[in-house]
Write an enzyme that holds these catalytic residues in place. Sequence first.
Site, short mmCIF file in Angstrom:
data_model
loop_
_atom_site.label_atom_id
_atom_site.label_comp_id
_atom_site.label_asym_id
_atom_site.label_seq_id
_atom_site.Cartn_x
_atom_site.Cartn_y
_atom_site.Cartn_z
N GLY A 60 0.84 -1.20 0.00
CA GLY A 60 0.00 0.00 0.00
C GLY A 60 0.87 1.24 0.00
O GLY A 60 2.07 1.20 -0.36
N GLN A 103 -10.93 7.56 -0.46
CA GLN A 103 -11.73 8.41 -1.34
C GLN A 103 -11.35 9.88 -1.19
O GLN A 103 -11.00 10.55 -2.14
CB GLN A 103 -13.22 8.27 -0.99
CG GLN A 103 -13.80 6.92 -1.29
CD GLN A 103 -15.28 6.85 -0.93
OE1 GLN A 103 -15.81 7.70 -0.23
NE2 GLN A 103 -15.95 5.83 -1.43
N GLY A 104 -11.45 10.36 0.05
CA GLY A 104 -11.41 11.80 0.32
C GLY A 104 -10.16 12.51 -0.14
O GLY A 104 -10.19 13.40 -0.97
N GLU A 109 -12.66 18.83 5.26
CA GLU A 109 -13.33 17.69 5.88
C GLU A 109 -13.54 17.96 7.36
O GLU A 109 -12.94 18.88 7.92
CB GLU A 109 -12.52 16.41 5.68
CG GLU A 109 -12.50 15.96 4.23
CD GLU A 109 -11.78 14.65 4.00
OE1 GLU A 109 -10.94 14.28 4.84
OE2 GLU A 109 -12.06 14.01 2.99
N HIS A 164 -16.26 5.09 10.99
CA HIS A 164 -16.66 6.13 10.04
C HIS A 164 -18.16 6.33 10.19
O HIS A 164 -18.91 5.35 10.25
CB HIS A 164 -16.34 5.71 8.61
CG HIS A 164 -16.41 6.85 7.65
ND1 HIS A 164 -17.60 7.38 7.22
CD2 HIS A 164 -15.44 7.59 7.05
CE1 HIS A 164 -17.35 8.39 6.40
NE2 HIS A 164 -16.05 8.54 6.29
N ARG A 218 -15.16 12.89 13.55
CA ARG A 218 -15.79 11.61 13.26
C ARG A 218 -16.42 10.91 14.46
O ARG A 218 -17.52 10.38 14.37
CB ARG A 218 -14.72 10.65 12.74
CG ARG A 218 -14.44 10.87 11.34
CD ARG A 218 -13.72 9.73 10.77
NE ARG A 218 -13.60 10.08 9.37
CZ ARG A 218 -12.57 9.77 8.61
NH1 ARG A 218 -11.59 9.09 9.11
NH2 ARG A 218 -12.56 10.12 7.36
N HIS A 240 -13.60 1.93 10.64
CA HIS A 240 -12.96 2.57 9.49
C HIS A 240 -11.45 2.65 9.60
O HIS A 240 -10.75 2.51 8.60
CB HIS A 240 -13.54 3.98 9.35
CG HIS A 240 -13.06 4.70 8.14
ND1 HIS A 240 -13.13 4.16 6.88
CD2 HIS A 240 -12.50 5.93 8.00
CE1 HIS A 240 -12.64 5.03 6.01
NE2 HIS A 240 -12.24 6.10 6.65
N ARG A 260 -8.12 9.78 14.84
CA ARG A 260 -7.44 10.28 13.65
C ARG A 260 -8.23 11.43 13.02
O ARG A 260 -9.44 11.31 12.81
CB ARG A 260 -7.31 9.15 12.64
CG ARG A 260 -6.78 9.60 11.30
CD ARG A 260 -6.91 8.50 10.27
NE ARG A 260 -8.29 8.27 9.90
CZ ARG A 260 -8.69 8.16 8.63
NH1 ARG A 260 -7.84 8.26 7.64
NH2 ARG A 260 -9.96 7.92 8.36
C1 LIG Z 1 -12.80 3.10 2.40
C2 LIG Z 1 -11.63 3.84 2.95
C3 LIG Z 1 -11.46 5.19 2.66
C4 LIG Z 1 -10.35 5.88 3.17
N1 LIG Z 1 -10.19 7.20 2.83
C5 LIG Z 1 -9.07 7.85 3.26
C6 LIG Z 1 -8.79 9.18 2.83
O1 LIG Z 1 -9.55 9.78 2.08
N2 LIG Z 1 -7.66 9.77 3.29
C7 LIG Z 1 -6.77 9.15 4.13
O2 LIG Z 1 -5.75 9.74 4.51
N3 LIG Z 1 -7.01 7.88 4.53
C8 LIG Z 1 -8.12 7.22 4.10
N4 LIG Z 1 -8.33 5.93 4.50
C9 LIG Z 1 -7.32 5.26 5.31
C10 LIG Z 1 -6.13 4.92 4.43
O3 LIG Z 1 -6.59 4.45 3.18
C11 LIG Z 1 -5.26 3.85 5.08
O4 LIG Z 1 -4.97 4.20 6.40
C12 LIG Z 1 -3.96 3.69 4.33
O5 LIG Z 1 -4.20 3.48 2.96
C13 LIG Z 1 -3.18 2.52 4.90
O6 LIG Z 1 -2.08 2.28 4.06
P1 LIG Z 1 -1.01 1.18 4.45
O7 LIG Z 1 0.05 1.27 3.43
O8 LIG Z 1 -0.66 1.33 5.88
O9 LIG Z 1 -1.81 -0.20 4.34
P2 LIG Z 1 -2.73 -0.78 3.16
O10 LIG Z 1 -2.91 0.14 2.03
O11 LIG Z 1 -3.95 -1.30 3.82
O12 LIG Z 1 -1.87 -1.99 2.63
C14 LIG Z 1 -1.63 -3.12 3.42
C15 LIG Z 1 -0.77 -4.07 2.62
O13 LIG Z 1 -0.29 -5.10 3.47
C16 LIG Z 1 -0.51 -6.34 2.86
N5 LIG Z 1 -0.61 -7.36 3.92
C17 LIG Z 1 -1.38 -7.34 5.03
N6 LIG Z 1 -1.17 -8.46 5.75
C18 LIG Z 1 -0.24 -9.18 5.09
C19 LIG Z 1 0.38 -10.42 5.30
N7 LIG Z 1 0.11 -11.20 6.37
N8 LIG Z 1 1.28 -10.87 4.39
C20 LIG Z 1 1.58 -10.14 3.28
N9 LIG Z 1 1.01 -8.94 3.03
C21 LIG Z 1 0.11 -8.48 3.92
C22 LIG Z 1 -1.77 -6.15 2.05
O14 LIG Z 1 -1.86 -7.15 1.06
C23 LIG Z 1 -1.51 -4.76 1.49
O15 LIG Z 1 -0.65 -4.84 0.38
C24 LIG Z 1 -9.45 5.22 4.00
C25 LIG Z 1 -9.62 3.87 4.30
C26 LIG Z 1 -10.71 3.18 3.78
C27 LIG Z 1 -10.88 1.73 4.10
#
Ligand SMILES: Cc1cc2nc3c(=O)[nH]c(=O)nc-3n(C[C@H](O)[C@H](O)[C@H](O)COP(=O)(O)OP(=O)(O)OC[C@H]3O[C@@H](n4cnc5c(N)ncnc54)[C@H](O)[C@@H]3O)c2cc1C
Length: 525
Positions: free
Chosen positions: A11, A44-45, A110, A234, A282, A343, A378
């Site tokens: 991610g 999204q946002g 927001e 959320h 929120r 959320h 958050r």
């Molecule tokens: C619907 C929605 C809307 C959102 N809107 C916003 C927004 O507008 N603005 C904002 O700032 N935040 C928003 N958020 C929050 C934000 O998207 C997340 O906090 C952020 O994307 C997290 O990123 P990350 O890289 O930490 O993890 P993620 O993007 O969740 O990635 C996790 C990764 O870890 C991998 N993984 C997990 N467990 C394992 C495992 N055991 N082995 C191998 N791989 C694994 C997954 O496959 C994935 O690749 C939103 C969240 C959601 C759900």
Amino acid sequence: MIHDVIIVGSGAAGLTAALGLAEKLKVLVLAKGSLTGGSTAWAQGGIAAVLDAGDTFEEHIRDTMIAGAGLNRQETVEFVIERAPHAIERLVELGVPFNVDGNSLHLTREGGHSHRRIVHVDDATGWAVQSALLKKAEDHPNITLLPGRACIDLITGKHELRYSGSGRVWGVYALDEATGKVEAHTARATILATGGAGRCYLFSTAPRGATGDGIAMAWRAGARVSNMEMMQFHPTCLYNLEVKNFLITEAVRGEGGRLINPRSGKRFMEFYDAERLELAPRDVVARAIDAEIKRFGLDYVHLDISHQPADFVKGHFPTIYEKLIGIGIDMTRQPIPVVPAQHYTCGGVVIDLNGQTDLPGLYAAGECTESGLHGANRLASNSLLECFVFGEAAAAHILDCWDAFDPPPPVQPWDESRVTNSDEEVVIKQLWTEIRRFMWNYVGIVRTTKRLERAQHRIKLLTDEVEDYYGHFRVSTDLIELRNLLQTAELIVRSALKRKESRGLHYTLDYPKMLPQAVDTVLVP
Ligand SMILES: Cc1cc2nc3c(=O)[nH]c(=O)nc-3n(C[C@H](O)[C@H](O)[C@H](O)COP(=O)(O)OP(=O)(O)OC[C@H]3O[C@@H](n4cnc5c(N)ncnc54)[C@H](O)[C@@H]3O)c2cc1C
């Protein structure tokens, strides 16, 4: 297999770290399922950053601390917010097509923000960010992307062939989801970027894989976790029995959307937060909707933006508009039925400003961490930002310390003696549903000590069952996730029981007041 650095998660946090490291080192990125399966693609946002001439870092910091109910670490908040404009610049360089307003980036507002400071790509920012980062990573010769790898546990000193028993982390055991074989990947440094634990709850906006894997793995290996009781709900997830987990972004309220009790037809936020109304943070809005639903025995409340011109609504929310039209709701003319849903996971693995955990060789970034940015709640759109800042910080620290890191020693291969496939997949499904249901009912938006104790009791019983299952059958992704989901649920409940006050996202009827001093709930293995 030996690598320079292993990153678990593809991610925003994982890929930012990978791109930061790849100029000098060879990086392996592992992901469960597909490379776009995390929350990042779903955001999204947008992303919060001080970019407007009338806005200041001080105000963004203050808004973040107010939302976090004073539990934030000031040093972290300043660290992240001051780096936000640079993070946005980097994303623009990567080709993220943010919406513009003349010569500047278009900024929305927001809930909880005192200024317009959210950059966005229509209402599908996450997908644009995920695609740009992934494209760059795919093109980089020093980055190897391995999807379809579910990491099971961290490799530590106890897995060395010459057993050292140290807490030094050397990599991960990962299940190849296609072949069913477990691989041992080792490296000088490992970064967890595994996202949140939303799927502990029955209703969640998070993707299916948000099962707290990184938090559970780090905990089992001996790292501290903190503030796990701070689970954000959320306020506005679409209520629809067919389409589950579709989020209606806060920007709808930011652009004038009103919350209405469908029975009385009246706006109700004035009874809960007369000053900020729909733009209250929120937790306040989610609790207000929860209270309204419980008080009137409703299934949902209405979110109505139909008073705005139809072109304005379609122009600002094209994805939501299309999705709703597909299920027969025209948001330019009708209200949207909404409920709160889990959320965001504010707590997680404790890290410092370099993304370092307690365990030598182990870093973490993004939603799986507790960096001190979010505190007890958050602020909207601060989380993607945290991923970029800490992804970059972890990469920079690893590069700085590289020469001091020992190469990984030979480690034991995965014990393949468990050769029997699970005979009753239904058990996993049953346990998974059970956990999510009691977490929703007993550890949800409004808590009591009695309900938390009930949840703790259930967790104790289920832990024996799951460990027995885990000990006997060949691992599968479902089983790995179930084990982590239960472990994370245990950490959430334990943390919630430790906090004898209501603060931010943790609201308990037994201790409704906030104590004078803000103290982190830190769990030590
Ligand atoms: C619907 C929605 C809307 C959102 N809107 C916003 C927004 O507008 N603005 C904002 O700032 N935040 C928003 N958020 C929050 C934000 O998207 C997340 O906090 C952020 O994307 C997290 O990123 P990350 O890289 O930490 O993890 P993620 O993007 O969740 O990635 C996790 C990764 O870890 C991998 N993984 C997990 N467990 C394992 C495992 N055991 N082995 C191998 N791989 C694994 C997954 O496959 C994935 O690749 C939103 C969240 C959601 C759900």
